[in-house]
Write a protein that holds these residues in place. Structure first.
Motif, PDB file in Angstrom:
ATOM      1  N   UNK A   1      -1.543   7.396   8.807  1.00 20.21           N
ATOM      2  CA  UNK A   1      -2.137   7.935   7.575  1.00 20.21           C
ATOM      3  C   UNK A   1      -1.191   7.769   6.391  1.00 20.21           C
ATOM      4  N   UNK A   2       0.091   8.042   6.632  1.00 12.55           N
ATOM      5  CA  UNK A   2       1.089   7.951   5.574  1.00 12.55           C
ATOM      6  C   UNK A   2       1.175   6.530   5.020  1.00 12.55           C
ATOM      7  N   UNK A   3       1.252   5.533   5.909  1.00 17.00           N
ATOM      8  CA  UNK A   3       1.368   4.146   5.455  1.00 17.00           C
ATOM      9  C   UNK A   3       0.095   3.663   4.773  1.00 17.00           C
ATOM     10  N   UNK A   4      -1.054   4.267   5.072  1.00 15.53           N
ATOM     11  CA  UNK A   4      -2.316   3.876   4.441  1.00 15.53           C
ATOM     12  C   UNK A   4      -2.557   4.636   3.129  1.00 15.53           C
ATOM     13  N   UNK A   5      -1.716   5.608   2.816  1.00 19.61           N
ATOM     14  CA  UNK A   5      -1.916   6.446   1.626  1.00 19.61           C
ATOM     15  C   UNK A   5      -1.417   5.749   0.363  1.00 19.61           C
ATOM     16  N   UNK A   6      -1.611   6.427  -0.762  1.00 20.21           N
ATOM     17  CA  UNK A   6      -1.130   5.929  -2.048  1.00 20.21           C
ATOM     18  C   UNK A   6       0.153   6.665  -2.431  1.00 20.21           C
ATOM     19  N   UNK A   7       1.058   5.961  -3.082  1.00 21.36           N
ATOM     20  CA  UNK A   7       2.294   6.585  -3.572  1.00 21.36           C
ATOM     21  C   UNK A   7       1.960   7.501  -4.749  1.00 21.36           C
ATOM     22  N   UNK A   8       2.590   8.668  -4.801  1.00 23.40           N
ATOM     23  CA  UNK A   8       2.414   9.571  -5.934  1.00 23.40           C
ATOM     24  C   UNK A   8       2.897   8.868  -7.197  1.00 23.40           C
ATOM     25  N   UNK A   9       2.098   8.886  -8.248  1.00 19.67           N
ATOM     26  CA  UNK A   9       2.435   8.187  -9.482  1.00 19.67           C
ATOM     27  C   UNK A   9       3.517   8.944 -10.243  1.00 19.67           C
ATOM     28  N   UNK A  10       4.521   8.223 -10.683  1.00 15.26           N
ATOM     29  CA  UNK A  10       5.614   8.799 -11.451  1.00 15.26           C
ATOM     30  C   UNK A  10       6.934   8.190 -11.037  1.00 15.26           C
ATOM     31  N   UNK A  11       7.930   8.412 -11.873  1.00 12.95           N
ATOM     32  CA  UNK A  11       9.270   7.907 -11.600  1.00 12.95           C
ATOM     33  C   UNK A  11      10.174   9.070 -11.207  1.00 12.95           C
ATOM     34  N   UNK A  12      11.305   8.749 -10.622  1.00 11.76           N
ATOM     35  CA  UNK A  12      12.258   9.786 -10.251  1.00 11.76           C
ATOM     36  C   UNK A  12      12.656  10.574 -11.489  1.00 11.76           C
TER      37      UNK A  12
END
Length: 98
Positions: free
Chosen positions: A16-27
């Protein structure tokens, strides 16, 4: 046995994690939104709880001073500490709003 069940659950979570989307934003960016708690485990070494959850289609995790109920929907705010290659995002300075 229990080991096989835990391993299967971990493999399903990672898929599930690898199929998810990265949270938008920078460090360093401030974020706010609604979190659904997926797991909350106590760590004796840090005397804190490791919380993993979802914000929309993104997975996040952070350390928190008290236990949060699994399945709870919470309004949070915090900062992005790290964007990981596995598409999860580590947060810090997390506060529960309201």
């Amino acid at each position: 046995p229990d080991v096989a069940l835990r391993d299967r659950a971990r493999q399903e979570f990672m898929a599930e994690l690898y199929a998810s989307e990265q949270l938008q934003g920078a460090e360093g960016d401030k974020i706010s939104g609604y979190l659904t708690v997926e797991s909350c485990r106590y760590n004796q070494n840090y005397d804190k709880f490791r919380v993993q959850g979802r914000m929309g289609e993104s997975f996040v995790d952070f350390w928190f001073g008290r236990e949060l109920l699994v399945g709870a929907n919470l309004a949070i705010q915090g900062k992005i500490k790290r964007q990981r290659p596995d598409k999860s995002t580590q947060l810090n300075f997390v506060k529960i709003k309201g």
